[in-house]
Scaffold this active site. Sequence first.
Site, PDB file in Angstrom:
ATOM      1  N   ALA A 132      -9.078  -4.892  -5.813  1.00 38.68           N
ATOM      2  CA  ALA A 132      -9.054  -6.019  -4.870  1.00 38.68           C
ATOM      3  C   ALA A 132      -7.958  -6.988  -5.261  1.00 38.68           C
ATOM      4  O   ALA A 132      -8.158  -7.885  -6.091  1.00 38.68           O
ATOM      5  CB  ALA A 132     -10.421  -6.706  -4.841  1.00 38.68           C
ATOM      6  N   PRO A 136      -6.711 -13.032   2.191  1.00 37.19           N
ATOM      7  CA  PRO A 136      -6.369 -13.391   3.574  1.00 37.19           C
ATOM      8  C   PRO A 136      -5.058 -14.157   3.705  1.00 37.19           C
ATOM      9  O   PRO A 136      -4.308 -13.949   4.647  1.00 37.19           O
ATOM     10  CB  PRO A 136      -7.565 -14.239   4.010  1.00 37.19           C
ATOM     11  N   GLY A 139      -0.361 -11.893   0.537  1.00 32.53           N
ATOM     12  CA  GLY A 139      -0.097 -10.471   0.662  1.00 32.53           C
ATOM     13  C   GLY A 139       0.439  -9.895  -0.631  1.00 32.53           C
ATOM     14  O   GLY A 139      -0.290  -9.683  -1.596  1.00 32.53           O
ATOM     15  N   PHE A 164      -8.266  -6.185   3.427  1.00 28.19           N
ATOM     16  CA  PHE A 164      -7.539  -4.917   3.483  1.00 28.19           C
ATOM     17  C   PHE A 164      -7.794  -4.066   2.234  1.00 28.19           C
ATOM     18  O   PHE A 164      -6.886  -3.402   1.727  1.00 28.19           O
ATOM     19  CB  PHE A 164      -6.027  -5.134   3.645  1.00 28.19           C
ATOM     20  N   PRO A 249       4.362   0.588 -10.558  1.00 32.93           N
ATOM     21  CA  PRO A 249       5.316   1.680 -10.328  1.00 32.93           C
ATOM     22  C   PRO A 249       4.630   3.015 -10.013  1.00 32.93           C
ATOM     23  O   PRO A 249       5.083   3.745  -9.127  1.00 32.93           O
ATOM     24  CB  PRO A 249       6.105   1.740 -11.644  1.00 32.93           C
ATOM     25  N   GLU A 251       1.651   3.401  -8.647  1.00 28.07           N
ATOM     26  CA  GLU A 251       1.074   3.271  -7.309  1.00 28.07           C
ATOM     27  C   GLU A 251       2.134   3.509  -6.241  1.00 28.07           C
ATOM     28  O   GLU A 251       1.907   4.219  -5.264  1.00 28.07           O
ATOM     29  CB  GLU A 251       0.458   1.884  -7.128  1.00 28.07           C
ATOM     30  N   ARG A 277       6.766  26.736  22.351  1.00 29.31           N
ATOM     31  CA  ARG A 277       6.862  26.089  23.659  1.00 29.31           C
ATOM     32  C   ARG A 277       8.172  26.467  24.362  1.00 29.31           C
ATOM     33  O   ARG A 277       9.233  26.474  23.741  1.00 29.31           O
ATOM     34  CB  ARG A 277       6.808  24.574  23.458  1.00 29.31           C
TER      35      ARG A 277
END
Length: 386
Positions: A132, A136, A139, A164, A249, A251, A277
Amino acid sequence: MSNFVLPRATFLEDEDFTMFADMVKRFLAVHMPAERVSEWREAGLVDRALWREAGAAGLLGVSIPAEYGGAGGDFRHEMVLAEALGHAGVEGWDITLHNAVVAPYVTSFGTEEQKQRWLPKICSGEMVLAVAMTEPGTGSDLQSIRTQARIDGNEVVISGSKTFITNGQHADLILVVARLDGEPGAKGIALFAVETADAPGFERGTNLEKIGREYGDTSELFFNDVRVPLENMLGAPGAGFGMLMAKLPQERLIIAIQSLAAIEYVISLTVAYVKERKAFGKAIFDFQNSQFVLAECKTQAMAVRALIERCTELHLNDQLDSATASAAKLFATEQQGIIVDRCLQLFGGYGYMSEYPIAQAYKDARVTRIYGGTSEIMKLLIARSL
């Protein structure tokens, strides 16, 4: 479907990685068939049982040491897992966040007691992980975090809210980034593990509705004077920011790897479609424009893979810095957006239909330029290295 996968680097040629990739494919075929995924997409999250199934199959904790219940692998196993998921079009179930983003904080910075207490449950699926960070009003600027942590005897009282948060609905162990005792700036940041099963004052908000990755639960979390033992703090007081900088890094590299796998997946979808197709009496693939578009997509994918594999080599040798990892995330995710858009165009009107996998891949791709640090933040970090 065409199987477009670029050649791998030599460090991924070991038979162990091939066997592991095959094991992941078999797991996905049995436990994540299309009809089950469709139900989860409608529900907005996977069944909780999937985590236990993944643990039983050995997919959780693949780079956690065997002494703690893991598979004892390394980052290459995390890379193989992320690629296998991407090649199957599985976007949303965030096992990669559980394995390669959150668990490393415990393995690298946890005390022996913390490792013994949490890691076996992380590997079995008994504990689902989340981290976490985002708030809000905050960011990517981690130094502006406002969630407070106040030491009260042998406990810490956490107050604030997060948003988020991936795996937010299922998470049993959440690493909360908070400001310790009101200390300003980076020196006040600390990490606390909140075990949600016994945390009065902890609340989950509603599962947030997204435009893609629908079955990946994403939530607001509320900490209303939540008390946790002081022994649940990772590292020393004020060491949180340094720990985050050490792990971001990896992540960002894992997000880049996921984007590369998604690129290969959408190219596979598109090559198969344009060869089947027909228009004006011949396959769409036989038109020069189709060939040129796909040739450019392949070239871009090759460049993404070359950068990611170089970054992986650096990471395996503990040499991957923030700017380089940021460059990998920036380039891979931006190219993913470009390539999936160009591939969707070759499907014509069918590409805009939700039942076509290319449309789902288009929706799933958009968030990769936002989470884990926006493209704009990646550019700032890269620029600082010039």
